[in-house]
Design a protein around this motif. Structure first.
Motif, PDB file in Angstrom:
ATOM      1  N   SER A  21       0.838  -1.209   0.000  1.00 47.82           N
ATOM      2  CA  SER A  21       0.000   0.000   0.000  1.00 47.82           C
ATOM      3  C   SER A  21       0.867   1.251   0.000  1.00 47.82           C
ATOM      4  CB  SER A  21      -0.919  -0.004   1.223  1.00 47.82           C
ATOM      5  OG  SER A  21      -0.188  -0.371   2.362  1.00 47.82           O
ATOM      6  N   GLY A  22       2.149   1.080   0.352  1.00 44.98           N
ATOM      7  CA  GLY A  22       3.065   2.221   0.326  1.00 44.98           C
ATOM      8  C   GLY A  22       3.221   2.824  -1.054  1.00 44.98           C
ATOM      9  N   MET A  23       2.895   2.060  -2.077  1.00 44.93           N
ATOM     10  CA  MET A  23       3.054   2.564  -3.444  1.00 44.93           C
ATOM     11  C   MET A  23       2.202   3.801  -3.682  1.00 44.93           C
ATOM     12  SD  MET A  23       3.167  -0.768  -5.839  1.00 44.93           S
ATOM     13  CE  MET A  23       4.188  -2.177  -5.412  1.00 44.93           C
ATOM     14  N   ILE A  56      17.817  -8.717 -16.414  1.00 46.15           N
ATOM     15  CA  ILE A  56      16.564  -9.456 -16.629  1.00 46.15           C
ATOM     16  C   ILE A  56      15.611  -8.619 -17.475  1.00 46.15           C
ATOM     17  CG2 ILE A  56      14.509 -10.391 -15.488  1.00 46.15           C
ATOM     18  CD1 ILE A  56      16.412 -10.978 -13.075  1.00 46.15           C
ATOM     19  N   ASN A  57      15.193  -9.189 -18.601  1.00 42.26           N
ATOM     20  CA  ASN A  57      14.293  -8.494 -19.518  1.00 42.26           C
ATOM     21  C   ASN A  57      12.850  -8.552 -19.052  1.00 42.26           C
ATOM     22  OD1 ASN A  57      15.566  -7.156 -21.536  1.00 42.26           O
ATOM     23  ND2 ASN A  57      15.917  -9.012 -22.765  1.00 42.26           N
ATOM     24  N   ILE A  58      12.148  -7.424 -19.165  1.00 42.54           N
ATOM     25  CA  ILE A  58      10.725  -7.371 -18.847  1.00 42.54           C
ATOM     26  C   ILE A  58       9.939  -7.523 -20.142  1.00 42.54           C
ATOM     27  CG2 ILE A  58       8.870  -5.957 -17.913  1.00 42.54           C
ATOM     28  CD1 ILE A  58      10.975  -4.580 -16.171  1.00 42.54           C
ATOM     29  N   ASP A  59       9.005  -8.469 -20.138  1.00 45.66           N
ATOM     30  CA  ASP A  59       8.238  -8.782 -21.338  1.00 45.66           C
ATOM     31  C   ASP A  59       6.919  -8.001 -21.340  1.00 45.66           C
ATOM     32  OD1 ASP A  59       7.027  -9.853 -23.500  1.00 45.66           O
ATOM     33  OD2 ASP A  59       6.910 -11.897 -22.748  1.00 45.66           O
ATOM     34  N   MET A  60       6.218  -8.026 -20.221  1.00 44.60           N
ATOM     35  CA  MET A  60       4.961  -7.290 -20.101  1.00 44.60           C
ATOM     36  C   MET A  60       4.890  -6.655 -18.712  1.00 44.60           C
ATOM     37  SD  MET A  60       2.463 -10.211 -21.711  1.00 44.60           S
ATOM     38  CE  MET A  60       0.919  -9.305 -21.863  1.00 44.60           C
ATOM     39  N   ILE A  61       4.066  -5.637 -18.594  1.00 42.39           N
ATOM     40  CA  ILE A  61       3.915  -4.939 -17.322  1.00 42.39           C
ATOM     41  C   ILE A  61       2.439  -4.650 -17.086  1.00 42.39           C
ATOM     42  CG2 ILE A  61       4.454  -2.836 -16.020  1.00 42.39           C
ATOM     43  CD1 ILE A  61       6.812  -2.521 -18.099  1.00 42.39           C
ATOM     44  N   SER A  62       1.989  -4.790 -15.831  1.00 41.83           N
ATOM     45  CA  SER A  62       0.667  -4.254 -15.489  1.00 41.83           C
ATOM     46  C   SER A  62       0.747  -3.750 -14.063  1.00 41.83           C
ATOM     47  CB  SER A  62      -0.421  -5.319 -15.627  1.00 41.83           C
ATOM     48  OG  SER A  62      -0.436  -6.118 -14.466  1.00 41.83           O
ATOM     49  N   THR A  63      -0.025  -2.736 -13.769  1.00 42.98           N
ATOM     50  CA  THR A  63       0.031  -2.171 -12.424  1.00 42.98           C
ATOM     51  C   THR A  63      -1.367  -1.914 -11.893  1.00 42.98           C
ATOM     52  OG1 THR A  63       0.019   0.082 -13.264  1.00 42.98           O
ATOM     53  CG2 THR A  63       2.173  -0.954 -12.965  1.00 42.98           C
ATOM     54  N   SER A  64      -1.497  -1.982 -10.564  1.00 43.75           N
ATOM     55  CA  SER A  64      -2.718  -1.507  -9.910  1.00 43.75           C
ATOM     56  C   SER A  64      -2.256  -0.433  -8.937  1.00 43.75           C
ATOM     57  CB  SER A  64      -3.401  -2.645  -9.168  1.00 43.75           C
ATOM     58  OG  SER A  64      -2.827  -2.796  -7.877  1.00 43.75           O
ATOM     59  N   GLU A  65      -3.165   0.094  -8.153  1.00 35.23           N
ATOM     60  CA  GLU A  65      -2.815   1.156  -7.220  1.00 35.23           C
ATOM     61  C   GLU A  65      -1.711   0.705  -6.266  1.00 35.23           C
ATOM     62  OE1 GLU A  65      -5.481   4.450  -4.856  1.00 35.23           O
ATOM     63  OE2 GLU A  65      -6.145   2.370  -4.942  1.00 35.23           O
ATOM     64  N   ILE A  66      -1.735  -0.553  -5.873  1.00 30.21           N
ATOM     65  CA  ILE A  66      -0.768  -1.029  -4.877  1.00 30.21           C
ATOM     66  C   ILE A  66       0.025  -2.236  -5.372  1.00 30.21           C
ATOM     67  CG2 ILE A  66      -2.217  -0.174  -2.994  1.00 30.21           C
ATOM     68  CD1 ILE A  66      -2.935  -3.162  -2.450  1.00 30.21           C
ATOM     69  N   ARG A  67       0.079  -2.434  -6.691  1.00 36.81           N
ATOM     70  CA  ARG A  67       0.803  -3.586  -7.223  1.00 36.81           C
ATOM     71  C   ARG A  67       1.466  -3.260  -8.536  1.00 36.81           C
ATOM     72  NH1 ARG A  67      -0.661  -6.663 -11.091  1.00 36.81           N
ATOM     73  NH2 ARG A  67      -2.835  -5.948 -10.913  1.00 36.81           N
ATOM     74  N   ILE A  68       2.671  -3.775  -8.729  1.00 38.46           N
ATOM     75  CA  ILE A  68       3.324  -3.757 -10.036  1.00 38.46           C
ATOM     76  C   ILE A  68       3.636  -5.198 -10.393  1.00 38.46           C
ATOM     77  CG2 ILE A  68       5.239  -2.913 -11.421  1.00 38.46           C
ATOM     78  CD1 ILE A  68       5.786  -0.848  -9.277  1.00 38.46           C
ATOM     79  N   SER A  69       3.146  -5.663 -11.544  1.00 37.14           N
ATOM     80  CA  SER A  69       3.446  -7.018 -11.995  1.00 37.14           C
ATOM     81  C   SER A  69       4.212  -6.960 -13.296  1.00 37.14           C
ATOM     82  CB  SER A  69       2.157  -7.814 -12.209  1.00 37.14           C
ATOM     83  OG  SER A  69       1.436  -7.898 -11.014  1.00 37.14           O
ATOM     84  N   ILE A  70       5.202  -7.844 -13.428  1.00 38.08           N
ATOM     85  CA  ILE A  70       5.929  -7.948 -14.700  1.00 38.08           C
ATOM     86  C   ILE A  70       5.966  -9.408 -15.137  1.00 38.08           C
ATOM     87  CG2 ILE A  70       7.376  -5.961 -14.142  1.00 38.08           C
ATOM     88  CD1 ILE A  70       9.422  -8.825 -14.060  1.00 38.08           C
ATOM     89  N   ILE A  71       6.018  -9.579 -16.444  1.00 33.26           N
ATOM     90  CA  ILE A  71       6.173 -10.924 -17.014  1.00 33.26           C
ATOM     91  C   ILE A  71       7.601 -11.036 -17.539  1.00 33.26           C
ATOM     92  CG2 ILE A  71       5.469 -12.459 -18.892  1.00 33.26           C
ATOM     93  CD1 ILE A  71       3.266 -12.251 -16.919  1.00 33.26           C
ATOM     94  N   THR A  72       8.246 -12.177 -17.210  1.00 31.00           N
ATOM     95  CA  THR A  72       9.576 -12.438 -17.737  1.00 31.00           C
ATOM     96  C   THR A  72       9.669 -13.918 -18.082  1.00 31.00           C
ATOM     97  OG1 THR A  72      11.933 -12.248 -17.293  1.00 31.00           O
ATOM     98  CG2 THR A  72      10.536 -12.849 -15.443  1.00 31.00           C
ATOM     99  N   GLN A  73      10.865 -14.363 -18.553  1.00 27.94           N
ATOM    100  CA  GLN A  73      11.014 -15.789 -18.862  1.00 27.94           C
ATOM    101  C   GLN A  73      10.863 -16.609 -17.577  1.00 27.94           C
ATOM    102  OE1 GLN A  73      14.722 -14.714 -21.583  1.00 27.94           O
ATOM    103  NE2 GLN A  73      14.744 -16.854 -20.890  1.00 27.94           N
ATOM    104  N   ALA A  74      10.283 -17.776 -17.704  1.00 32.15           N
ATOM    105  CA  ALA A  74      10.054 -18.631 -16.539  1.00 32.15           C
ATOM    106  C   ALA A  74      11.359 -18.911 -15.794  1.00 32.15           C
ATOM    107  CB  ALA A  74       9.393 -19.941 -16.957  1.00 32.15           C
ATOM    108  N   ASP A  75      12.438 -19.162 -16.566  1.00 28.92           N
ATOM    109  CA  ASP A  75      13.682 -19.571 -15.886  1.00 28.92           C
ATOM    110  C   ASP A  75      14.376 -18.404 -15.177  1.00 28.92           C
ATOM    111  OD1 ASP A  75      14.538 -18.156 -18.036  1.00 28.92           O
ATOM    112  OD2 ASP A  75      15.594 -19.804 -19.024  1.00 28.92           O
ATOM    113  N   LEU A  76      13.830 -17.195 -15.321  1.00 27.47           N
ATOM    114  CA  LEU A  76      14.429 -16.041 -14.635  1.00 27.47           C
ATOM    115  C   LEU A  76      13.624 -15.619 -13.403  1.00 27.47           C
ATOM    116  CD1 LEU A  76      15.367 -13.806 -17.720  1.00 27.47           C
ATOM    117  CD2 LEU A  76      16.878 -15.300 -16.387  1.00 27.47           C
ATOM    118  N   VAL A  77      12.503 -16.314 -13.153  1.00 26.61           N
ATOM    119  CA  VAL A  77      11.582 -15.865 -12.101  1.00 26.61           C
ATOM    120  C   VAL A  77      12.226 -15.884 -10.715  1.00 26.61           C
ATOM    121  CG1 VAL A  77       9.516 -16.552 -10.831  1.00 26.61           C
ATOM    122  CG2 VAL A  77       9.437 -16.320 -13.318  1.00 26.61           C
TER     123      VAL A  77
END
Lengths: 423, 423
Positions: free
Chosen positions: A354-356, A375-396
């Motif tokens: 929630s600090g975001m 680490i490369n970012i493939d996709m990004i989505s954000t909400s008010e209190i969340r940032i999500s990124i998609i990357t290669q599975a083996d880099l998670v």
């Protein structure tokens, strides 16, 4: 005298010894002067064994009978727990979902609670007894048939009882010490959170954190039930999941950034060369919706001025991916595209806090940390209190650790993970 | 269109394959144009496993919770059977004891049926569905708690449903072809009876025959339900157990002598040197009654003119013997006796047949046969249609065979005993 609802998962009641240990804990809570209601899951792998049995009998087991079958698991554990408590000299009574007034709709396998009338539970408490309720199950008033609440159903049972009885707290016992800043299995330095808002907990659960099921958290938030997630294998205080109405009590204690969740259950579909004209995206996502698949992230890149075509990518549960891909392919001509691609080796990492809301630069810090780690970012989505990124599975794993460190979430000690099969 | 109630024991539904086989048989019966209601036991050793679990938890498991626990066994098998039948394209619905209206008193572990209101079962039949009911269980209307019917409970469930629904026949499926003239395990030439009166069946069951439980036979006799005992492992006709009201249909077919039963579960207590004055026997049997033991046979030998003392012997279940012996010993002085002896290695053999009413010389033939075989008779008791004798345990097999032959009960073929754990 306060009223405490406790929920014990399958790993906490896996065998006779575990059930006796749980009984001792319940009795302690009662002796400390509290009214106690317990919601209990089936022993260990019982439910899976029953499911196997059903599939030996029929390829597609009848939904009503399937619920009749799997609800026996909780009935076994609740009766044994009640026996164990009585053996310790305390009065206890077990109740099935219907006996406890867990009224649901008629959706077998994934029923929604429509009403909770725990008359007999209340009677038991009034008579000084401990009430044990079978988790995960309810019944439909119209058909008078037994139903089940779907995944995480026992958590939902506990929360629903806590709400209906006006319990002071709903303790969810599991095989870890509480909610962690990351999955200790991949981030050894993850630390246990003392407090987290239900809003953050929802985002973490929705982002792949396994410790609590999202439906139970939603229910607790809607009903204003305070959760205490803790381990049945230790006496440590766990994590308090608090609601807005009690924010002032806990917020000061809570961290700006709650944690990092990862999720490897998603796949990505990319449709390249889609004519950049109105209605194309709508057409695509109608097809996806018709397949009953939940889309998580969507990215549409800016179309080239000359070609007037664009690429659309979206993520969805791996389980739905192939079905959706086929549907798009078969109805492809009405869309018109150059190529269709399914990528399964992707992973999602989400930073939640929630600090975001009040702290600028969180996104920048996240991207810098990942860039520094190459680490490369493939996709990004954000909400008010969340940032999500998609990357290669083996880099998670690497990415999760890097982010965890970058936001000063690393604890001093290594997180302890207890034995047990999870929830 | 007739209504058939079928009961399948644990060995008939021991695993997924067996359940599918039972489902096929049920569907055949339905396709033959009958309404079908099925009462089913728990799979194989499920109930024993649940009992073991309960005893791992508590030395004396709470009775209410014990019933809650063990009734899950039938719920598993009934749901699986309903799934299997649906998988064969027939409509089927499973019902717990309470859903089927099996109302009992509140005696947990050994409840008596007080009312049967199978409203939902009837509805299912009216809608063309096959109704599957969990055997062995009911519920108490006052406490709203789940109860169990005690040993042979599933047979009783089937008979009670047959009576309440006015079924044409109640088929009891087991792992033998029917009721035999003796236990095929000790008399290989025992033959299957085509017909037996409920009266004879009661005497055989009371004399140790295991195939049917006495309570179910009593219930069937009282309610006028015709039973058909047959194997779920073959298509052979089994044994019809008929009631007085239908005697004319079957009596002509029935044999004069039904069979020979043996029982090794009894022990004998002998009290020697009891003063032969009024009230002594009464005093002794009051003590026995206070111990809740059922006396089977009693022998008091004529007292010697000079000594004015007599010996009293009686038989009772081995399980009660030591307790009763101690009670007599402790209250002995008020009786006054010379010696007290417990004999456990005894066996009872009973010859049962309604022909005894009209045929003189049955007793003589029995004693001659045993004398010729050099087998001593220790005690004797008779009813209108039964002669029972007590002899040494190690002579029981031989005595049973000798009597079986003497009364021309030997069949030509060896009796087939099917695999399975029995009931």
């Amino acid at each position: 005298m306060s009223l405490i609802v406790q929920k014990y998962g399958g790993s906490s009641v896996a065998d006779a010894e575990s059930i006796k240990r749980v009984a001792r804990r319940v009795v302690e809570t009662r002796k400390a002067g509290n009214d106690v209601v317990v919601a209990v899951s089936a022993m260990g792998d019982t439910t899976d064994d029953l499911i196997d049995l059903a599939h030996q009998i029929a390829t597609i087991p009848d939904a009503r009978e399937f619920d009749m079958l799997v609800t026996t698991g909780e009935r076994v554990s609740m009766a044994l727990l009640a026996m164990a408590i009585k053996d310790l000299g305390m009065d206890a009574r077990s109740y099935t979902g219907s006996q406890a007034g867990m009224i649901t709709d008629s959706t077998h396998g994934d029923a929604r609670i429509v009403d909770v009338t725990p008359v007999r539970v209340r009677e038991a408490l009034d008579e000084g007894a401990i009430a044990i309720v079978a988790g995960f199950q309810g019944f439909n008033r119209d058909s008078k048939d037994i139903t089940t609440l779907g995944r995480g159903g026992s958590d939902t049972t506990a929360v629903a009882l806590a709400a209906a009885l006006g319990a002071d707290v709903c303790e969810i016992y599991t095989d870890v010490d509480g909610v962690f800043s990351a999955d200790p299995r991949i981030v050894p330095k993850a630390h246990k959170l003392n407090y987290i808002s239900s809003e953050e907990m929802l985002e973490l659960a929705a982002s792949g954190a396994k410790v609590l099921h999202i439906r139970a958290v939603e229910y607790a938030r809607r009903q204003g039930v305070t959760l205490h997630v803790r381990s049945s294998f230790s006496d440590h205080e766990g994590t308090i999941v608090y609601n807005p109405d009690r924010a002032e009590e806990y917020e000061v204690e809570a961290a700006m950034i709650a944690g990092v969740a990862h999720d490897l259950s998603q796949a990505k579909i990319t449709i390249a060369g889609v004519p950049d004209v109105p209605g194309k995206a709508a057409a695509i996502f109608t097809i996806v919706a018709e397949q009953g698949a939940n889309i998580d992230m969507i990215v549409q890149n800016v179309s080239e001025q000359d070609t007037k075509v664009t690429d659309i990518s979206f993520t969805l549960p791996k389980a739905d991916a192939q079905r959706v891909l086929d549907a798009i392919a078969s109805e492809g001509e009405q869309i018109g595209y150059a190529s269709l691609r399914l990528t399964e080796d992707i992973g999602k990492i989400s930073l939640v806090g929630s600090g975001m809301r009040t702290n600028i630069g969180v996104t920048a810090k996240l991207f810098t940390a990942l860039k520094d780690a190459g680490i490369n970012i493939d996709m990004i989505s954000t909400s008010e209190i969340r940032i999500s990124i998609i990357t290669q599975a083996d880099l998670v794993t690497e990415a999760t650790r890097v982010i965890h460190t970058a936001f000063d979430l690393d604890g001093d000690a290594e997180a302890v993970v207890y034995a047990g099969t999870g929830r």
